[in-house]
Design an enzyme around this catalytic site. Structure first.
Site, PDB file in Angstrom:
ATOM      1  CD  GLU B  64      -1.540  -2.512   1.631  1.00 46.41           C
ATOM      2  OE1 GLU B  64      -0.397  -2.632   2.042  1.00 46.41           O
ATOM      3  OE2 GLU B  64      -2.404  -3.439   1.469  1.00 46.41           O
ATOM      4  CG  ASP B 123     -12.528 -11.437   7.196  1.00 41.00           C
ATOM      5  OD1 ASP B 123     -12.304 -12.547   7.067  1.00 41.00           O
ATOM      6  OD2 ASP B 123     -12.632 -10.810   5.944  1.00 41.00           O
TER       7      ASP B 123
END
Lengths: 271, 322
Positions: B64, B123
């Site tokens: 990223e 998650d």
């Protein structure tokens, strides 16, 4: 307009004097890594890059990003000599309101290609510019100079991977391999050897040169330009503090300004 | 008499889905729109754009920091890059690059975070983004948007592209009720008053806008007239709407799927303190990380549903009467 080696050497001396005066007058700054980069920056701005001082934002211009932003005195002096920045204000370096901020800042000097200073980020920005230029079908090439300490940053290697993956052959990375960072010698802080092998392993067309030899620099830049389908990296072996005897290979002058006496001595050596 | 709600809250798509569709429309209109993604295109829904405009879609792998800085480079060279990832990764992993390559030189980069808040569900906290609005708002010059449904997402993605400068758009994973029809106009920095009300104002963003509307219904049954404001722009805030709400209703509740610390509510409280002091309550996550569970279970457990907003309204009304 191509220049002879003698002309480039004369310009390098002028730039070195300006670096010493700027930092000496400011009382703070980074002389060592500015002096090690002089020949490469001079070759780019006065011989190799396509730039137009009358039109600094010419869309087809070549770009230069100083990712090791702390060495900005060499960039400012070269831009000023090239007509891209005001020469009469060089000695306002690091002063309030100066176009010559402590690290390159596009808000103050719009002819800069990018604001830098936080290490590890310039290569990514250069690759982004290269991709944008390619999308637009422009002929620009982007050069980005990094420090050897700087490439300890993980982002450099994220960027290296992506440069190869996206085949960004209009970008040339240059590592100013002077062997010294703030806390001392690179080998003692975090060794980066084998440096050229790392770039080769990441898929870059990698060239190793003497970063103070104008003929070698030009040859490497030409070879990089001729290489298609992959980005190029020039590993330039340099001497930190090059040109001033007491600054050469001296970690103290990574981020220490010369005293007035040292400044006088340095300028005498650079006659 | 409190206004009757005109909202049926029919099921709609996730705001990330609306983002993905809006991006394709923008791509058709403007060749300078480019998209960067970090191995989450199938989840951020930039895959629609990638399919139609492969030359303008850039895959960065799971990296990223490099992605954000390359987007800045593209913006320096005249492009309008949309950078997408989960909010937790787009902002947190790219934060240094957002600071030095985007905010500081004000490059024209649009960051879109999907999977914001805790409503991603199973998650768990490593993928949940509960801090990023605070981080994004701390960046000088950044516009921060948190749309509530499909229509507002599409309109605000378009507004972000038209805006010159850095923007962060916070979108979510779960399907989201439809609040707006296509007629509502959206402007950066201009909130939408969804329900008129005179006793208390419920100011929400994102998924919590629908919850605030439901809370207003519950309050109406108790004879409380609640104003509901969709504060889709968290920065810059609609200061005038906040001042008016504080002056006219005298009690405020903020509601967001984010930590209270650094969130929209504390930013609103600053405006209230500056312009029109009044009691205020804050609905949001309280200095903790969530856990695995269904989105519904988590929103319930962590206090982010209509019941919690209504309870906060009752508390603030009690303080107002004191």
């Amino acid at each position: 307009m191509p220049k002879s080696v003698a002309e480039l050497q004369a310009l390098a001396k002028v730039i070195r004097r300006e670096i010493i005066e700027m930092i000496g007058t400011a009382g703070s700054g980074h002389p060592g890594g500015s002096l090690s980069a002089v020949e490469i920056v001079v070759q780019l701005y006065f011989d190799f890059m396509r730039i137009d001082p009358q039109n600094p934002k010419w869309p087809d211009r070549d770009r230069f990003i100083l990712s090791k932003g702390h060495a900005c005195p060499v960039l400012y002096a070269a831009m000023a000599e090239a007509g891209l920045a005001p020469k009469d204000q060089l000695n306002t370096l690091r002063k309030l309101g100066s176009v010559y901020q402590g690290h390159p800042d596009v808000r103050f000097l719009p002819s800069l290609e990018a604001s830098t200073g936080s290490l590890g980020e310039g290569l990514s920005m250069a690759l982004g510019m290269g991709l944008a230029d390619r999308l637009d079908g422009r002929p620009n090439r982007t050069y980005v100079m990094m420090g050897d300490g700087e490439i300890q940053e993980g982002q450099i290697w994220e960027a290296a991977m992506s440069g190869t993956f996206h085949k960004v052959d209009n970008v040339v990375a240059i590592v100013d391999y002077n062997g010294i960072q703030l806390d001392g010698f690179v080998k003692d802080i975090m060794e980066v050897k084998p440096l050229a092998d790392k770039w080769r392993a990441f898929g870059w067309n990698t060239l190793e040169i003497d970063g103070h030899d104008f003929t070698a620099i030009r040859k490497a830049l030409e070879q990089a330009q001729a290489t298609k389908g992959q980005p190029s990296c020039i590993v330039a072996h340099t001497v930190k503090g090059k040109g001033v005897s007491f600054m050469e290979n001296n970690p103290k002058f990574h981020g220490m300004a010369p005293t007035p006496a040292e400044m006088e001595l340095a300028l005498k050596e650079l006659q | 008499m409190p206004a009757k709600t005109k909202f049926e809250l029919k099921p709609g798509p996730a705001t990330r889905e609306a983002f993905g569709r809006a991006l394709v429309d923008l791509g058709r209109e403007n060749n300078d729109i480019v998209v960067c993604d970090a191995d989450l295109a199938k989840s951020t829904m930039t895959t629609y754009f990638a399919k139609e405009f492969p030359d303008r879609f850039f895959s960065y792998g799971i990296a990223e920091s490099n992605m954000v800085a390359q987007a800045a480079g593209m913006a320096y060279a005249g492009k309008i890059p949309f950078v997408a990832s989960f909010s937790a990764f787009a902002i947190n992993k790219g934060f240094e690059q957002l600071r030095v390559c985007v905010a500081y030189p004000s490059t024209n980069v649009k960051v879109v975070g999907t999977h914001s808040g805790i409503s991603i569900g199973e998650d768990g906290p490593s993928q949940m983004s509960v801090e990023e609005t605070g981080l994004a708002c701390s960046l000088p010059g950044f516009v921060v948007l948190s749309p509530a449904d499909e229509a507002s997402t599409k309109a605000l993605v378009r507004a972000a592209a038209a805006h010159s400068g850095p923007v962060f758009i916070r979108t979510g994973r779960p399907k989201t009720p439809l609040i707006y029809n296509g007629d509502q106009k959206f402007e950066i920095g201009k909130s939408v008053e969804l329900l008129e009300g005179s006793d208390v104002s419920l100011i929400a963003n994102g998924l919590l806008v629908a919850e605030a509307l439901r809370a207003a219904d519950a309050l109406e049954a108790e004879g409380v007239s609640a104003r509901v404001i969709d504060m889709h722009t968290i920065k810059p805030l609609d200061r005038e709407a906040i001042r008016r709400a504080a002056a006219e209703t005298g009690a405020l509740v903020s509601a967001e799927e984010h930590l209270v610390d650094g969130g929209m509510g504390v930013r609103i409280a600053q405006v209230v303190a500056e312009l029109q002091p009044c009691p205020m309550e804050f609905v949001g996550i309280r200095d903790t990380y969530a856990e695995s569970g269904t989105p519904e279970e988590l929103m319930n457990k962590y206090g982010l549903v209509a019941r919690d907003i209504a309870a906060a309204a009752r508390r603030v009304l009690a303080r107002k009467r004191r």
